[in-house]
Motif scaffolding. Sequence first.
Motif, PDB file in Angstrom:
ATOM      1  N   PHE A  83      37.167  44.614  47.640  1.00 31.46           N
ATOM      2  CA  PHE A  83      38.142  43.728  46.796  1.00 31.46           C
ATOM      3  C   PHE A  83      39.297  44.806  46.536  1.00 31.46           C
ATOM      4  CE2 PHE A  83      33.814  42.320  45.899  1.00 31.46           C
ATOM      5  CZ  PHE A  83      34.089  40.942  45.925  1.00 31.46           C
ATOM      6  N   GLY A  84      40.522  44.399  46.190  1.00 27.11           N
ATOM      7  CA  GLY A  84      41.721  45.092  45.606  1.00 27.11           C
ATOM      8  C   GLY A  84      41.986  44.461  44.280  1.00 27.11           C
ATOM      9  N   ILE A  85      42.251  45.470  43.621  1.00 29.77           N
ATOM     10  CA  ILE A  85      42.934  45.101  42.247  1.00 29.77           C
ATOM     11  C   ILE A  85      44.418  45.748  42.013  1.00 29.77           C
ATOM     12  CG2 ILE A  85      42.748  45.217  39.835  1.00 29.77           C
ATOM     13  CD1 ILE A  85      39.491  45.433  40.047  1.00 29.77           C
ATOM     14  N   ILE A  86      45.244  45.146  41.758  1.00 27.31           N
ATOM     15  CA  ILE A  86      46.648  45.513  41.488  1.00 27.31           C
ATOM     16  C   ILE A  86      47.329  45.208  40.301  1.00 27.31           C
ATOM     17  CG2 ILE A  86      49.053  45.789  42.547  1.00 27.31           C
ATOM     18  CD1 ILE A  86      47.697  45.024  45.243  1.00 27.31           C
ATOM     19  N   ALA A  87      47.627  45.945  39.523  1.00 23.39           N
ATOM     20  CA  ALA A  87      48.453  45.599  38.202  1.00 23.39           C
ATOM     21  C   ALA A  87      49.503  46.376  37.699  1.00 23.39           C
ATOM     22  CB  ALA A  87      47.152  45.974  37.229  1.00 23.39           C
ATOM     23  N   GLY A  88      50.074  46.134  36.895  1.00 17.37           N
ATOM     24  CA  GLY A  88      51.555  46.375  36.786  1.00 17.37           C
ATOM     25  C   GLY A  88      51.451  48.005  35.876  1.00 17.37           C
TER      26      GLY A  88
ATOM     27  N   LEU B 272      42.306  40.056  46.909  1.00 18.63           N
ATOM     28  CA  LEU B 272      43.149  40.779  46.321  1.00 18.63           C
ATOM     29  C   LEU B 272      43.156  40.055  44.973  1.00 18.63           C
ATOM     30  CD1 LEU B 272      46.184  41.789  48.123  1.00 18.63           C
ATOM     31  CD2 LEU B 272      44.020  43.204  47.863  1.00 18.63           C
ATOM     32  N   PHE B 273      43.008  40.817  43.606  1.00 18.96           N
ATOM     33  CA  PHE B 273      43.108  40.414  42.228  1.00 18.96           C
ATOM     34  C   PHE B 273      44.347  40.934  41.771  1.00 18.96           C
ATOM     35  CE2 PHE B 273      41.903  40.804  37.489  1.00 18.96           C
ATOM     36  CZ  PHE B 273      42.324  39.442  37.227  1.00 18.96           C
ATOM     37  N   ILE B 274      45.470  40.133  41.263  1.00 20.96           N
ATOM     38  CA  ILE B 274      46.840  40.744  40.983  1.00 20.96           C
ATOM     39  C   ILE B 274      47.088  40.205  39.834  1.00 20.96           C
ATOM     40  CG2 ILE B 274      49.227  40.882  41.686  1.00 20.96           C
ATOM     41  CD1 ILE B 274      48.186  39.652  44.450  1.00 20.96           C
ATOM     42  N   TYR B 275      47.485  41.229  38.756  1.00 17.64           N
ATOM     43  CA  TYR B 275      48.290  40.921  37.422  1.00 17.64           C
ATOM     44  C   TYR B 275      49.394  42.089  37.297  1.00 17.64           C
ATOM     45  CZ  TYR B 275      48.113  39.352  32.578  1.00 17.64           C
ATOM     46  OH  TYR B 275      48.247  38.961  31.419  1.00 17.64           O
ATOM     47  N   ALA B 276      50.464  41.524  37.889  1.00 25.75           N
ATOM     48  CA  ALA B 276      51.475  42.523  38.027  1.00 25.75           C
ATOM     49  C   ALA B 276      53.072  41.872  37.961  1.00 25.75           C
ATOM     50  CB  ALA B 276      51.370  43.473  39.095  1.00 25.75           C
ATOM     51  N   ASN B 277      53.009  40.696  37.472  1.00 27.78           N
ATOM     52  CA  ASN B 277      54.364  39.942  37.355  1.00 27.78           C
ATOM     53  C   ASN B 277      55.083  39.963  38.804  1.00 27.78           C
ATOM     54  OD1 ASN B 277      53.527  39.744  34.812  1.00 27.78           O
ATOM     55  ND2 ASN B 277      55.378  40.819  33.917  1.00 27.78           N
ATOM     56  N   LYS B 278      56.269  40.344  38.739  1.00 28.52           N
ATOM     57  CA  LYS B 278      57.002  40.300  40.112  1.00 28.52           C
ATOM     58  C   LYS B 278      56.605  41.043  41.232  1.00 28.52           C
ATOM     59  CE  LYS B 278      61.783  38.555  39.459  1.00 28.52           C
ATOM     60  NZ  LYS B 278      63.239  38.720  39.655  1.00 28.52           N
ATOM     61  N   VAL B 279      55.597  42.292  40.725  1.00 27.75           N
ATOM     62  CA  VAL B 279      55.046  43.085  41.848  1.00 27.75           C
ATOM     63  C   VAL B 279      54.138  42.234  42.542  1.00 27.75           C
ATOM     64  CG1 VAL B 279      53.437  45.115  42.004  1.00 27.75           C
ATOM     65  CG2 VAL B 279      55.300  45.276  40.471  1.00 27.75           C
ATOM     66  N   GLY B 280      53.677  41.313  41.887  1.00 28.40           N
ATOM     67  CA  GLY B 280      52.749  40.644  42.715  1.00 28.40           C
ATOM     68  C   GLY B 280      53.088  39.616  43.879  1.00 28.40           C
TER      69      GLY B 280
ATOM     70  N   GLU C 270      50.659  38.195  55.319  1.00 28.49           N
ATOM     71  CA  GLU C 270      50.881  38.779  56.651  1.00 28.49           C
ATOM     72  C   GLU C 270      49.695  39.290  57.414  1.00 28.49           C
ATOM     73  OE1 GLU C 270      53.925  41.737  56.290  1.00 28.49           O
ATOM     74  OE2 GLU C 270      55.433  40.335  55.743  1.00 28.49           O
ATOM     75  N   ASN C 271      48.604  39.558  56.374  1.00 30.23           N
ATOM     76  CA  ASN C 271      47.230  40.553  57.016  1.00 30.23           C
ATOM     77  C   ASN C 271      46.037  39.532  56.943  1.00 30.23           C
ATOM     78  OD1 ASN C 271      48.523  43.413  57.426  1.00 30.23           O
ATOM     79  ND2 ASN C 271      49.123  42.912  55.593  1.00 30.23           N
ATOM     80  N   GLY C 272      46.268  38.121  56.321  1.00 32.89           N
ATOM     81  CA  GLY C 272      45.075  37.379  56.692  1.00 32.89           C
ATOM     82  C   GLY C 272      44.056  37.774  55.383  1.00 32.89           C
ATOM     83  N   ALA C 273      44.346  38.264  54.489  1.00 29.97           N
ATOM     84  CA  ALA C 273      43.811  38.421  53.126  1.00 29.97           C
ATOM     85  C   ALA C 273      43.931  37.215  52.169  1.00 29.97           C
ATOM     86  CB  ALA C 273      44.039  39.557  52.406  1.00 29.97           C
ATOM     87  N   LYS C 274      43.130  37.135  51.005  1.00 29.17           N
ATOM     88  CA  LYS C 274      43.195  36.150  50.061  1.00 29.17           C
ATOM     89  C   LYS C 274      43.537  36.689  48.613  1.00 29.17           C
ATOM     90  CE  LYS C 274      42.296  33.146  53.186  1.00 29.17           C
ATOM     91  NZ  LYS C 274      43.605  32.368  53.946  1.00 29.17           N
ATOM     92  N   VAL C 275      44.151  35.863  47.906  1.00 27.87           N
ATOM     93  CA  VAL C 275      44.365  36.422  46.600  1.00 27.87           C
ATOM     94  C   VAL C 275      44.034  35.433  45.626  1.00 27.87           C
ATOM     95  CG1 VAL C 275      46.503  36.721  45.101  1.00 27.87           C
ATOM     96  CG2 VAL C 275      46.654  37.385  47.418  1.00 27.87           C
ATOM     97  N   ILE C 276      43.400  36.204  44.448  1.00 28.58           N
ATOM     98  CA  ILE C 276      43.258  35.307  42.962  1.00 28.58           C
ATOM     99  C   ILE C 276      44.144  35.581  42.163  1.00 28.58           C
ATOM    100  CG2 ILE C 276      41.443  35.069  41.367  1.00 28.58           C
ATOM    101  CD1 ILE C 276      40.344  34.200  44.010  1.00 28.58           C
ATOM    102  N   GLY C 277      45.064  34.570  41.735  1.00 35.41           N
ATOM    103  CA  GLY C 277      46.159  34.758  40.843  1.00 35.41           C
ATOM    104  C   GLY C 277      45.614  34.738  39.400  1.00 35.41           C
ATOM    105  N   PHE C 278      46.409  35.213  38.677  1.00 28.03           N
ATOM    106  CA  PHE C 278      46.136  35.390  37.499  1.00 28.03           C
ATOM    107  C   PHE C 278      47.349  35.306  36.118  1.00 28.03           C
ATOM    108  CE2 PHE C 278      44.390  38.214  33.743  1.00 28.03           C
ATOM    109  CZ  PHE C 278      43.112  37.541  33.570  1.00 28.03           C
TER     110      PHE C 278
END
Length: 341
Positions: free
Chosen positions: A178-183, A243-251, A260-268
């Motif tokens: 899993f990937g986690i990306i935050a602000g 990917l789990f993303i909580y980063a406003n426009k960064v998301g 582009e890479n065939g991964a999936k995202v859980i929005g928040f």
Amino acid sequence: MKKSGRKEETIHSRLRSCRAHKNFIRWVVLGVFLLCAVCIVYPFSPRNEQPAGSVKMVVLLPGEIDDQSWNTGNYKGIMECRKALDVELRYEKNVSEADSEAMLRWYADKGYQFILAAGTQFEEPVSAVADEYPEVDFCIINGRESSGMNVCGVYPKEDEASHLAAVIAGNLTKSGTFGIIAGYPSEPMEELLDQYEKDVRSITKQRGFQKPEVFRAYANSWEDVQMGKDIADQMIAKGADLLFIYANKVGLGCIESAKENGAKVIGFSENQNQIDSDTVVASVEFDFGAIYKWTISQYLAGDLKGNKTYGIGIKEHIFKPLYSDAVPEEIRKKIEEEMRV
């Protein structure tokens, strides 16, 4: 004998004086204690029930209202609250931390009685300004600290929402990575991400993955779309398929990379499925309409108190799981069970 009597009388007088002095100190200490206790729990001014149209209110937003994340959700909630409660609730978008104290003072000087600031980044500016305006009340949306008789915080229990996201992700992953990306890192952000990471690890282990992996990164920005894309590219290259993303426009950059890479995202926080439902397979949306209606209603009723924070979550029905066709009914039922309180 007379001289001795005078000495005894003097000694007794001094003792009485000493006792009186001690009693005086005790009463002073007690008075200060009671005053402090009153200050801690004293409700906001105006402190009485208010007609909806009689209070000028404003919300400060930290970014643009088209970020498809925190600011978009808050904006929609403000509009819904305006209509539902028939209140004068305006908003000021794109308020930076550097400008926030000046903006708070500007609205206070213009006669606004209730000033809300949407984000933990406003905690320090509000604390710095609130004492200057004792007749103005301040509320930090997502605030975990409130310092002052006229300051409170109302926050969504984001760890409850990230738990729901983890149930979806943990049951969807095919790689166990899993990937986690935050602000930005902060205590509330760390708490919700820790909850998500703990839960996805637990769920994937129950599904038979021996060594689930979780990568976490902060963009140290809410606006840098390219940074989000670069971080997501790196995580996906290491095997992250969700990917789990909580980063406003960064998301938005993260979603582009996933596509582009065939991964999936859980929005928040906002419904990010509508950006690309083939890539964003689910979102846990915050019902900011419910958050603002709860907050404004409590304020107008005189029920909000200073020096206090209020957490609202699943029990108050402020989280909405939203799915694409990629989420099977079995997982949806698990979420329904988690949301029963």
